[in-house]
Scaffold this active site. Structure first.
Site, mmCIF file in Angstrom:
data_model
loop_
_atom_site.group_PDB
_atom_site.id
_atom_site.type_symbol
_atom_site.label_atom_id
_atom_site.label_comp_id
_atom_site.label_asym_id
_atom_site.label_seq_id
_atom_site.Cartn_x
_atom_site.Cartn_y
_atom_site.Cartn_z
ATOM 1 N N CYS A 1 0.712 -1.267 0.014
ATOM 2 C CA CYS A 1 -0.296 0.058 -0.009
ATOM 3 C C CYS A 1 0.731 1.263 0.017
ATOM 4 O O CYS A 1 0.414 2.391 -0.311
ATOM 5 C CB CYS A 1 -0.905 0.041 1.202
ATOM 6 N N ASP B 1 2.592 2.355 2.495
ATOM 7 C CA ASP B 1 2.513 3.469 3.776
ATOM 8 C C ASP B 1 3.708 3.248 4.558
ATOM 9 O O ASP B 1 4.290 1.959 4.726
ATOM 10 C CB ASP B 1 1.094 2.766 4.649
ATOM 11 N N CYS C 1 -2.598 5.122 5.987
ATOM 12 C CA CYS C 1 -3.938 5.285 6.200
ATOM 13 C C CYS C 1 -4.495 5.461 7.542
ATOM 14 O O CYS C 1 -3.502 5.502 8.540
ATOM 15 C CB CYS C 1 -4.669 3.807 5.586
ATOM 16 N N CYS D 1 -2.680 -3.277 8.921
ATOM 17 C CA CYS D 1 -2.445 -1.901 9.040
ATOM 18 C C CYS D 1 -1.724 -1.725 10.538
ATOM 19 O O CYS D 1 -0.688 -1.298 10.710
ATOM 20 C CB CYS D 1 -3.408 -0.905 9.060
HETATM 21 FE FE1 FES Z 1 -1.442 0.697 4.329
HETATM 22 FE FE2 FES Z 1 -3.384 0.791 6.063
HETATM 23 S S1 FES Z 1 -3.576 0.396 3.921
HETATM 24 S S2 FES Z 1 -1.201 0.379 6.469
#
Ligand code: FES
Length: 145
Positions: free
Chosen positions: A33, A35, A59, A103
Site C-alpha cells: 500500500c 504506507d 491510512c 495496518c
Molecule cells: Fe497501508 Fe493501512 S492501507 S497501512
C-alpha cells in the site's frame, strides 16, 4: 465501520513527532500500500521508555494504531513493550475492520524495529526480540488484504 476509539485516535493522534537523539528509531513500510511508519523511543538507563513519538505516512487505521501503540508503550519497560502486539493494540481500539488488520502490524513491527536499533546501539541482546522486517508485506499473507 470504525470504532469511536479508532476515529478518536485518527482525528487526534497522540505522540506525533520526532525525538532528537532517540535511543532507538524504527522504520517499517508496507510495499503493497506504500504506507510507512517511523517510531522514536527514548529509553532511560533503567530500560524504561520515557518518551515515544511517531510519524506515519499511511491510512487512517495505520495512524490510529500507531497512536494507540505509542500510548501503550509509554512508561513501560522493554519486556512490557514487547508484549504490545498488534492484537493488543487492536483490542485497545475496540477492534478494526478485517481488511485493516494488516495496518496494525506496522505499529508492532515499528516498535520492534526501534527496540532492535536501540539494542544494536547499546550492544545488547533483548530477549525475545527477533530482527524485525522492514517491509510488512513480506510477513502478511495475501489473504489478509
Ligand atoms: Fe497501508 Fe493501512 S492501507 S497501512
Amino acid at each position: 465501520m470504525y470504532s469511536e476509539k479508532v476515529v478518536d485516535h485518527f482525528t487526534n493522534p497522540r505522540n506525533v513527532g520526532e525525538i532528537e537523539n532517540a535511543s532507538g528509531v524504527g522504520t517499517v513500510g508496507n510495499a503493497k500500500c506504500g504506507d510507512i511508519m517511523r517510531i522514536y523511543l527514548d529509553i532511560d538507563d533503567n530500560g524504561i521508555i520515557n518518551d515515544v513519538k511517531f510519524k506515519t505516512f499511511g491510512c487512517g487505521a495505520a495512524v490510529a494504531t500507531s497512536s494507540m501503540a505509542t500510548e501503550l508503550v509509554k512508561g513501560k519497560n522493554i519486556q512490557e513493550a514487547l508484549q504490545v502486539t498488534n492484537k493488543a493494540v487492536m483490542e485497545a481500539l475496540d477492534g478494526l475492520p478485517p481488511v485493516k488488520v494488516h495496518c496494525s502490524l506496522l505499529a508492532e513491527e515499528a516498535i520492534h524495529a526501534a527496540l532492535w536499533d536501540y539494542a544494536q546501539k547499546k550492544g545488547i541482546v533483548i530477549e525475545g526480540l527477533e530482527k524485525p522486517a522492514t517491509d510488512i508485506a513480506e510477513i502478511v499473507e495475501e489473504e489478509d488484504y
